[in-house]
Design a protein around this motif. Structure first.
Motif, PDB file in Angstrom:
ATOM      1  N   UNK A 159       0.847  -1.204   0.000  1.00 45.98           N
ATOM      2  CA  UNK A 159       0.000   0.000   0.000  1.00 45.98           C
ATOM      3  C   UNK A 159       0.878   1.248   0.000  1.00 45.98           C
ATOM      4  N   UNK A 160       1.923   1.223   0.830  1.00 50.23           N
ATOM      5  CA  UNK A 160       2.796   2.401   0.892  1.00 50.23           C
ATOM      6  C   UNK A 160       3.431   2.653  -0.472  1.00 50.23           C
ATOM      7  N   UNK A 161       3.694   1.585  -1.215  1.00 50.97           N
ATOM      8  CA  UNK A 161       4.294   1.759  -2.534  1.00 50.97           C
ATOM      9  C   UNK A 161       3.304   2.313  -3.549  1.00 50.97           C
ATOM     10  N   UNK A 162       2.039   1.981  -3.373  1.00 52.48           N
ATOM     11  CA  UNK A 162       1.041   2.480  -4.323  1.00 52.48           C
ATOM     12  C   UNK A 162       0.906   3.994  -4.210  1.00 52.48           C
ATOM     13  N   UNK A 163       1.099   4.533  -3.007  1.00 51.70           N
ATOM     14  CA  UNK A 163       0.902   5.977  -2.827  1.00 51.70           C
ATOM     15  C   UNK A 163       2.215   6.761  -2.905  1.00 51.70           C
ATOM     16  N   UNK A 164       3.316   6.050  -3.098  1.00 53.46           N
ATOM     17  CA  UNK A 164       4.631   6.708  -3.127  1.00 53.46           C
ATOM     18  C   UNK A 164       4.698   7.800  -4.197  1.00 53.46           C
ATOM     19  N   UNK A 165       3.947   7.605  -5.288  1.00 50.72           N
ATOM     20  CA  UNK A 165       3.974   8.585  -6.381  1.00 50.72           C
ATOM     21  C   UNK A 165       3.482   9.961  -5.952  1.00 50.72           C
ATOM     22  N   UNK A 166       2.598  10.027  -4.948  1.00 46.97           N
ATOM     23  CA  UNK A 166       2.015  11.334  -4.567  1.00 46.97           C
ATOM     24  C   UNK A 166       3.110  12.275  -4.049  1.00 46.97           C
TER      25      UNK A 166
END
Ligand SMILES: Cc1cc2nc3c(=O)[nH]c(=O)nc-3n(C[C@H](O)[C@H](O)[C@H](O)COP(=O)(O)OP(=O)(O)OC[C@H]3O[C@@H](n4cnc5c(N)ncnc54)[C@H](O)[C@@H]3O)c2cc1C
Length: 442
Positions: A159-166
């Motif tokens: 999950x943390x990787x999915x939002x890393x782009x923000x």
């Protein structure tokens, strides 16, 4: 050293990784130095200059991190396979995270010297590019810091990787919009914008498009067999076009249409003979997901994403003498490679060491014995660590009469591979004579 070993890709892979990571960093630093040749460019203190250049390197590294995570086949080749790519990804993310943290901290001496309030560095103001930077900084701490410095389970890590782009996008916007060298100097601005757009595109692709656009094949469960020792043998038959792959590669499985088995993607090495239509996987039931696979029934749909990996017979073909070391379930890529090698008849000498705790855990022993019985150029060594202790580098080297030209390939528990690699290097082997497959991305 014989021609065969010199042509191994392993050494080139190390160089390719260094080049792929270092060259963009060198370019961004060179462009920043060039930007400083403008009038007044050097009117900054040393901490300010460090803060600027380190934050640019951080953005560069995060962009590379996102590019690796997009699972492109070309990028995977550079990093020596997706498993090793993810390792590089993790290391780069740590460095980038540290540099990102340092960015405002390094400005503290400048604020103190100029009488500005230090807390203002870490809080929002009436200048939006600054606020974007502050938001990015806190998001990085929240998303990445937690996963890097505390042991979180894989699902939270994901999950943390999915939002890393923000925070990455916010950091990019901050770099371009704030009163900085990036905004003022076009070549640097162009480079930063290029990497921010590329990193963002890779992040969005992985998040929203990967499942639709990646190489995906529909398969049906043919059989699920408990082999003992907590190992499940899963066989799939193509439901349409079949996936072609090289022996030793792996794929992501995603079970479809079962309420009691998650559709999330999990990687498994292909244990089958690539010449055959069906796919086979050996699954060690370690957690919730792998345990749930025993609920699968013939006819269930499984989507297969792949293939991936650089730990393949084709990449190692030029080494005429090879010793393979399989620790437990790490035997799966070798099952595929062994079946492939039994067709090639090219005179390679192979020794497979299958190391398990005890005979009861050696669930693939019989099958391997039957395979090597027909192949005079392939030997099988069964190693039971409960009786004989852990495998040692000396034992492995003693298996070959030409250690200096032998290629050692390993797949098994991380500590085992690390330990054996260290011992083999201590015995005088060269790093490019040893390669391994990791069963863990984290
Ligand atoms: C390249 C590669 C090849 C692999 N080949 C095999 C194989 O042939 N046979 C086999 O039994 N296992 C293989 N694995 C390991 C397998 O993917 C994990 O054991 C499995 O995903 C664990 O899921 P779990 O939820 O049951 O276990 P858990 O106990 O929840 O997870 C155990 C560990 O597996 C990793 N993991 C969990 N979920 C995922 C995921 N979705 N994607 C990636 N890693 C995850 C995490 O590091 C986690 O700590 C391979 C892994 C990789 C990276």
């Amino acid at each position: 050293m014989p021609e065969g070993l010199r042509r191994l890709p392993i050494r080139r892979q190390h160089q390719a990784v260094e080049f792929a990571v270092l060259s963009p960093c060198v370019v961004i630093v060179a462009l920043w130095l060039w930007s400083k040749t403008r009038p007044g460019g050097w009117e900054v203190t040393l901490p300010q200059a460090l803060s600027q250049v380190l934050s640019l390197i951080a953005i560069q590294l995060f962009a590379i991190v996102l590019v690796i995570a997009a699972r492109s086949r070309g990028i995977e080749r550079i990093y020596g396979g997706l498993d090793k790519g993810y390792r590089t990804h993790g290391k780069l993310a740590k460095v980038a995270f540290g540099l990102m943290l340092a960015h405002p901290v390094l400005l503290v001496p400048h604020y103190l010297a100029t009488g500005q309030p230090v807390p203002a560095l870490f809080w929002f103001a009436d200048f939006w590019p600054r606020n974007v930077g502050v938001a990015s900084w806190y998001l990085f701490i929240g998303f990445v810091g937690l996963t890097l410095w505390r042991k979180v389970d894989y699902q939270h890590w994901l999950v943390s990787h999915r939002v890393l782009g923000v925070p990455f996008v916010l950091a990019g916007v901050h770099a371009v919009a704030a009163a900085s060298d990036v905004r003022a100097f076009e070549p640097l601005r162009f480079w930063v914008v290029f990497w921010v757009v590329l990193g963002t595109a890779c992040w969005l692709y992985k998040l929203f498009l990967y499942e639709r656009l990646a190489r995906r094949y529909a398969y049906r469960v043919e059989s699920v067999e408990e082999k003992g020792g907590g190992i499940l043998d899963l066989r799939l038959a193509p439901d349409g076009a079949r996936m072609s792959y090289e022996p030793g590669e792996f794929a992501f499985l995603s079970v479809q249409g079962r309420a009691d088995v998650s559709p999330e993607q999990h990687p498994f090495s292909l244990a089958s003979d690539p010449a055959r239509r069906g796919l086979r996987f050996g699954v060690r039931q370690t957690g919730d997901y792998t345990k749930s696979l025993s609920r699968l029934r013939p006819g269930d749909r499984v989507d297969v994403f792949g293939p991936y990996g650089e730990f393949t017979s084709y990449n190692f073909d030029s080494a005429r003498r090879q010793v393979w070391i399989a620790g437990g379930i790490g035997v799966t890529p070798f099952l595929s490679m062994l079946q492939h090698e039994s067709h090639t008849e090219d005179g390679k000498r192979l020794t497979l060491v299958y190391s398990v705790k005890s005979r009861a855990q050696a669930v693939y022993a019989e099958e391997l014995e039957a395979l090597v019985a027909m192949e005079p150029a392939i030997d099988l060594v069964l190693h039971f660590s409960d009786d004989e202790g852990f495998l040692t580098g000396e034992r492995l080297v003693a298996l070959t009469d030409q250690p200096e030209t032998t290629l050692f390939l390993m797949c098994g528990p991380g500590p085992m591979m690390k330990g054996l690699r260290r011992q083999l290097l201590g015995l005088g082997l060269k790093p490019h004579q040893i390669d391994f497959e990791e069963f863990d991305f984290v």
